[in-house]
Design an enzyme around this catalytic site. Structure first.
Site, PDB file in Angstrom:
ATOM      1  N   ASN A 134      50.673 -41.213   3.755  1.00  5.77           N
ATOM      2  CA  ASN A 134      49.930 -40.499   2.202  1.00  5.77           C
ATOM      3  C   ASN A 134      48.588 -39.577   2.641  1.00  5.77           C
ATOM      4  O   ASN A 134      48.683 -38.556   2.182  1.00  5.77           O
ATOM      5  CB  ASN A 134      48.903 -41.603   1.627  1.00  5.77           C
ATOM      6  CG  ASN A 134      47.789 -40.748   1.257  1.00  5.77           C
ATOM      7  OD1 ASN A 134      48.402 -40.730  -0.043  1.00  5.77           O
ATOM      8  ND2 ASN A 134      46.514 -41.012   1.488  1.00  5.77           N
TER       9      ASN A 134
ATOM     10  N   SER B 287      40.234 -43.466   3.023  1.00  5.27           N
ATOM     11  CA  SER B 287      39.532 -43.342   2.891  1.00  5.27           C
ATOM     12  C   SER B 287      38.685 -42.721   1.670  1.00  5.27           C
ATOM     13  O   SER B 287      38.146 -42.751   0.624  1.00  5.27           O
ATOM     14  CB  SER B 287      38.709 -42.192   4.540  1.00  5.27           C
ATOM     15  OG  SER B 287      39.227 -41.012   3.918  1.00  5.27           O
ATOM     16  N   ARG B 288      40.162 -42.626   0.780  1.00 13.41           N
ATOM     17  CA  ARG B 288      39.417 -41.224  -0.502  1.00 13.41           C
ATOM     18  C   ARG B 288      40.773 -41.486  -1.163  1.00 13.41           C
ATOM     19  O   ARG B 288      41.984 -41.627  -0.601  1.00 13.41           O
ATOM     20  CB  ARG B 288      38.520 -40.471  -0.679  1.00 13.41           C
ATOM     21  CG  ARG B 288      38.851 -39.264   0.205  1.00 13.41           C
ATOM     22  CD  ARG B 288      37.460 -38.160   0.985  1.00 13.41           C
ATOM     23  NE  ARG B 288      37.880 -37.611   1.903  1.00 13.41           N
ATOM     24  CZ  ARG B 288      38.619 -36.583   2.002  1.00 13.41           C
ATOM     25  NH1 ARG B 288      38.339 -36.021   0.844  1.00 13.41           N
ATOM     26  NH2 ARG B 288      38.790 -35.600   2.946  1.00 13.41           N
ATOM     27  N   GLY B 289      40.519 -40.577  -2.584  1.00 14.78           N
ATOM     28  CA  GLY B 289      42.073 -40.469  -3.412  1.00 14.78           C
ATOM     29  C   GLY B 289      42.793 -41.549  -3.742  1.00 14.78           C
ATOM     30  O   GLY B 289      42.348 -42.456  -3.802  1.00 14.78           O
TER      31      GLY B 289
ATOM     32  N   ARG C 256      37.860 -37.552   8.780  1.00 16.70           N
ATOM     33  CA  ARG C 256      36.015 -37.790   8.887  1.00 16.70           C
ATOM     34  C   ARG C 256      34.992 -38.370   8.365  1.00 16.70           C
ATOM     35  O   ARG C 256      33.784 -38.713   8.547  1.00 16.70           O
ATOM     36  CB  ARG C 256      36.040 -35.974   8.302  1.00 16.70           C
ATOM     37  CG  ARG C 256      36.940 -35.247  10.135  1.00 16.70           C
ATOM     38  CD  ARG C 256      36.935 -34.102   8.644  1.00 16.70           C
ATOM     39  NE  ARG C 256      38.017 -34.258   7.723  1.00 16.70           N
ATOM     40  CZ  ARG C 256      39.157 -33.217   7.463  1.00 16.70           C
ATOM     41  NH1 ARG C 256      39.707 -32.215   8.536  1.00 16.70           N
ATOM     42  NH2 ARG C 256      40.111 -33.352   7.045  1.00 16.70           N
TER      43      ARG C 256
ATOM     44  N   LYS D 177      56.035 -30.769   2.252  1.00 17.36           N
ATOM     45  CA  LYS D 177      56.669 -31.627   1.273  1.00 17.36           C
ATOM     46  C   LYS D 177      57.984 -31.860   1.481  1.00 17.36           C
ATOM     47  O   LYS D 177      58.724 -33.519   1.234  1.00 17.36           O
ATOM     48  CB  LYS D 177      56.624 -31.880  -0.049  1.00 17.36           C
ATOM     49  CG  LYS D 177      54.308 -31.962  -0.078  1.00 17.36           C
ATOM     50  CD  LYS D 177      53.939 -33.452   0.626  1.00 17.36           C
ATOM     51  CE  LYS D 177      52.616 -34.028   0.210  1.00 17.36           C
ATOM     52  NZ  LYS D 177      51.732 -35.085   0.955  1.00 17.36           N
TER      53      LYS D 177
ATOM     54  N   THR E 291      41.919 -35.515  -7.383  1.00 17.83           N
ATOM     55  CA  THR E 291      41.346 -36.221  -6.016  1.00 17.83           C
ATOM     56  C   THR E 291      40.473 -35.097  -5.510  1.00 17.83           C
ATOM     57  O   THR E 291      40.551 -33.514  -6.229  1.00 17.83           O
ATOM     58  CB  THR E 291      41.977 -36.502  -5.018  1.00 17.83           C
ATOM     59  OG1 THR E 291      42.831 -35.904  -4.665  1.00 17.83           O
ATOM     60  CG2 THR E 291      42.522 -37.691  -5.556  1.00 17.83           C
TER      61      THR E 291
ATOM     62  N   TYR F 238      50.505 -22.940  -2.493  1.00 18.72           N
ATOM     63  CA  TYR F 238      50.932 -24.481  -1.919  1.00 18.72           C
ATOM     64  C   TYR F 238      51.894 -24.228  -0.670  1.00 18.72           C
ATOM     65  O   TYR F 238      52.649 -24.766  -0.473  1.00 18.72           O
ATOM     66  CB  TYR F 238      51.858 -25.029  -3.117  1.00 18.72           C
ATOM     67  CG  TYR F 238      51.576 -26.482  -2.913  1.00 18.72           C
ATOM     68  CD1 TYR F 238      49.921 -27.282  -3.148  1.00 18.72           C
ATOM     69  CD2 TYR F 238      52.727 -27.486  -3.020  1.00 18.72           C
ATOM     70  CE1 TYR F 238      50.248 -28.443  -3.000  1.00 18.72           C
ATOM     71  CE2 TYR F 238      52.709 -28.483  -2.587  1.00 18.72           C
ATOM     72  CZ  TYR F 238      51.200 -29.157  -2.451  1.00 18.72           C
ATOM     73  OH  TYR F 238      51.771 -30.622  -2.813  1.00 18.72           O
TER      74      TYR F 238
HETATM   75  N1  LIG Z   1      45.636 -34.852  -5.764  1.00 20.48           N
HETATM   76  C1  LIG Z   1      47.186 -33.908  -6.363  1.00 20.48           C
HETATM   77  O1  LIG Z   1      46.870 -33.592  -6.999  1.00 20.48           O
HETATM   78  C2  LIG Z   1      48.077 -34.549  -5.436  1.00 20.48           C
HETATM   79  C3  LIG Z   1      49.979 -35.021  -6.481  1.00 20.48           C
HETATM   80  C4  LIG Z   1      50.694 -34.843  -5.950  1.00 20.48           C
HETATM   81  C5  LIG Z   1      50.355 -35.443  -4.151  1.00 20.48           C
HETATM   82  N2  LIG Z   1      49.789 -35.449  -3.362  1.00 20.48           N
HETATM   83  C6  LIG Z   1      49.507 -36.078  -2.477  1.00 20.48           C
HETATM   84  O2  LIG Z   1      48.343 -37.414  -1.955  1.00 20.48           O
HETATM   85  C7  LIG Z   1      48.336 -37.814  -0.832  1.00 20.48           C
HETATM   86  C8  LIG Z   1      47.138 -37.918  -0.719  1.00 20.48           C
HETATM   87  O3  LIG Z   1      45.655 -36.719  -1.797  1.00 20.48           O
HETATM   88  P1  LIG Z   1      44.719 -36.477  -2.207  1.00 20.48           P
HETATM   89  O4  LIG Z   1      44.340 -35.715  -3.227  1.00 20.48           O
HETATM   90  O5  LIG Z   1      44.672 -38.261  -2.216  1.00 20.48           O
HETATM   91  O6  LIG Z   1      43.847 -36.447  -0.671  1.00 20.48           O
HETATM   92  P2  LIG Z   1      42.384 -36.282  -0.350  1.00 20.48           P
HETATM   93  O7  LIG Z   1      41.256 -37.280  -1.421  1.00 20.48           O
HETATM   94  O8  LIG Z   1      41.609 -35.067   0.167  1.00 20.48           O
HETATM   95  O9  LIG Z   1      42.591 -37.179   1.123  1.00 20.48           O
HETATM   96  C9  LIG Z   1      43.184 -36.832   1.764  1.00 20.48           C
HETATM   97  C10 LIG Z   1      43.493 -38.073   3.067  1.00 20.48           C
HETATM   98  O10 LIG Z   1      43.881 -37.940   4.477  1.00 20.48           O
HETATM   99  C11 LIG Z   1      43.083 -38.171   4.656  1.00 20.48           C
HETATM  100  N3  LIG Z   1      43.233 -37.130   5.955  1.00 20.48           N
HETATM  101  C12 LIG Z   1      43.319 -35.418   5.766  1.00 20.48           C
HETATM  102  N4  LIG Z   1      43.462 -35.061   7.141  1.00 20.48           N
HETATM  103  C13 LIG Z   1      44.034 -35.817   8.057  1.00 20.48           C
HETATM  104  C14 LIG Z   1      44.444 -35.430   9.071  1.00 20.48           C
HETATM  105  N5  LIG Z   1      44.180 -34.800   9.852  1.00 20.48           N
HETATM  106  N6  LIG Z   1      44.553 -36.716  10.001  1.00 20.48           N
HETATM  107  C15 LIG Z   1      44.261 -38.080   9.855  1.00 20.48           C
HETATM  108  N7  LIG Z   1      43.580 -38.247   7.877  1.00 20.48           N
HETATM  109  C16 LIG Z   1      43.513 -37.127   7.228  1.00 20.48           C
HETATM  110  C17 LIG Z   1      41.572 -37.881   4.444  1.00 20.48           C
HETATM  111  O11 LIG Z   1      40.812 -38.547   5.681  1.00 20.48           O
HETATM  112  P3  LIG Z   1      38.498 -37.969   5.289  1.00 20.48           P
HETATM  113  O12 LIG Z   1      37.859 -39.239   3.863  1.00 20.48           O
HETATM  114  O13 LIG Z   1      37.862 -38.774   6.762  1.00 20.48           O
HETATM  115  O14 LIG Z   1      38.357 -36.575   5.859  1.00 20.48           O
HETATM  116  C18 LIG Z   1      41.777 -38.535   3.250  1.00 20.48           C
HETATM  117  O15 LIG Z   1      41.445 -39.781   3.215  1.00 20.48           O
HETATM  118  C19 LIG Z   1      49.014 -36.241   0.213  1.00 20.48           C
HETATM  119  O16 LIG Z   1      50.109 -36.642   0.800  1.00 20.48           O
HETATM  120  C20 LIG Z   1      49.014 -35.255  -1.113  1.00 20.48           C
HETATM  121  O17 LIG Z   1      49.616 -34.357  -0.874  1.00 20.48           O
HETATM  122  C21 LIG Z   1      48.061 -35.407  -4.072  1.00 20.48           C
END
Ligand SMILES: NC(=O)c1ccc[n+]([C@@H]2O[C@H](COP(=O)([O-])OP(=O)(O)OC[C@H]3O[C@@H](n4cnc5c(N)ncnc54)[C@H](OP(=O)(O)O)[C@@H]3O)[C@@H](O)[C@H]2O)c1
Length: 255
Positions: free
Chosen positions: A93, A17-19, A41, A162, A193, A155
């Site tokens: 993801n 849905s995002r990010g 959500r 992870k 994000t 973290y």
């Molecule tokens: N951002 C960073 O700096 C970074 C760096 C390294 C790795 N990552 C990894 O990249 C991935 C995506 O991260 P992001 O930054 O794009 O995250 P984000 O923008 O916070 O998006 C999280 C997504 O996961 C969904 N979600 C969260 N909890 C959930 C649950 N219990 N059941 C189903 N869906 C759930 C959310 O749905 P809703 O929108 O409906 O809430 C949203 O679509 C993650 O695995 C994160 O650990 C991120």
């Protein structure tokens, strides 16, 4: 990579849905895949991604499911099967977790984070693989992070989850490669994000410091991650098996 290499494939991206997940969903649609936009959500955000995919010319459906609950994962896959009848690409993801240092991690934090970030991936893969086997082709990509091997502030439990994701990627990769189901993980550096706003830090300072320290002098974008995910889905990457692909502009190379 040539355009539309994923024609007739169906991709399920958790948390799209995002990010980062949203960017992967749009990129795989650009490559010709129909998309399951999974979320928890933010229904309006998921519907916006569906509309953007339909504008590209691909089919898409938004499905809500809390990955912390096994029966919701079952229902998610039941709906994928009844809508598309197949799932060729699975991207693990979605992630959650409470920002905590290691000595403050409770049983509740542990269970919550491990269930959503790690156990849900195995459950989803166990439902995806029979569908991939039917087609004789599959791609699984898990999204990890540098906290799997590095000690990052606040973290702890997310980093532990992870580390499980990365080990699971290797076990799955060896088990599934003989079936032409190729499993890898991507480990992005910091991406701006919603997720990074959850940490108790001065975000603008962290962004500035990370940008200055990164050899490419910019942060990783969701699109940087999405393009590598699309490459891992392509036949050009079919001998890349069980790898954790770092996308961080060289940040992690520095002492
Ligand atoms: N951002 C960073 O700096 C970074 C760096 C390294 C790795 N990552 C990894 O990249 C991935 C995506 O991260 P992001 O930054 O794009 O995250 P984000 O923008 O916070 O998006 C999280 C997504 O996961 C969904 N979600 C969260 N909890 C959930 C649950 N219990 N059941 C189903 N869906 C759930 C959310 O749905 P809703 O929108 O409906 O809430 C949203 O679509 C993650 O695995 C994160 O650990 C991120």
């Amino acid at each position: 990579m040539t355009e539309n290499t994923l024609n007739n494939k169906v991709a399920l991206i958790t948390g799209s849905s995002r990010g980062i997940g949203r960017a992967i969903a749009l990129e795989l649609a650009q490559q010709g895949a129909d998309i399951v936009v999974h979320y928890l959500r933010k229904t309006s955000a998921a519907e916006e991604v569906v509309a953007a995919i339909e504008a590209i010319g691909q089919r898409a459906v938004a499905i809500k499911a809390n990955l912390a609950e096994a029966n919701k994962i079952e229902a998610l896959f039941d709906e994928v099967e009844s809508t598309f009848g197949r799932c060729d690409i699975f991207v693990g993801n979605a992630a959650s977790g409470t920002p905590k240092d290691i000595m403050d991690v409770s049983d509740k934090h542990w269970d919550w984070t491990m269930d959503i970030n790690a156990r849900s991936i195995l459950r989803c893969v166990q439902r995806s693989v029979p569908l991939m086997e039917k087609e004789g082709w599959g791609r699984i990509i898990n999204i990890s992070s540098p906290g799997s091997t590095k000690v990052l502030p606040h973290y702890a439990v997310i980093g532990l989850s992870k580390a499980v994701v990365e080990a699971m990627t290797r076990y799955l990769a060896v088990d599934l490669a003989p079936k032409s189901i190729i499993v890898n993980a991507i480990s992005p550096g910091m991406v701006n994000t919603d997720a990074v706003t959850a940490f108790p830090v001065d975000l603008q300072t962290v962004i500035k410091q990370t940008t200055e320290r990164t050899p490419t002098r910019r942060l990783v974008t969701p699109e940087d991650v999405a393009r590598v995910a699309a490459f891992l889905c392509s036949d050009a990457a079919s001998m890349v098996v069980g790898q954790i692909i770092t996308i961080d502009g060289g940040y992690g190379l520095l002492a």
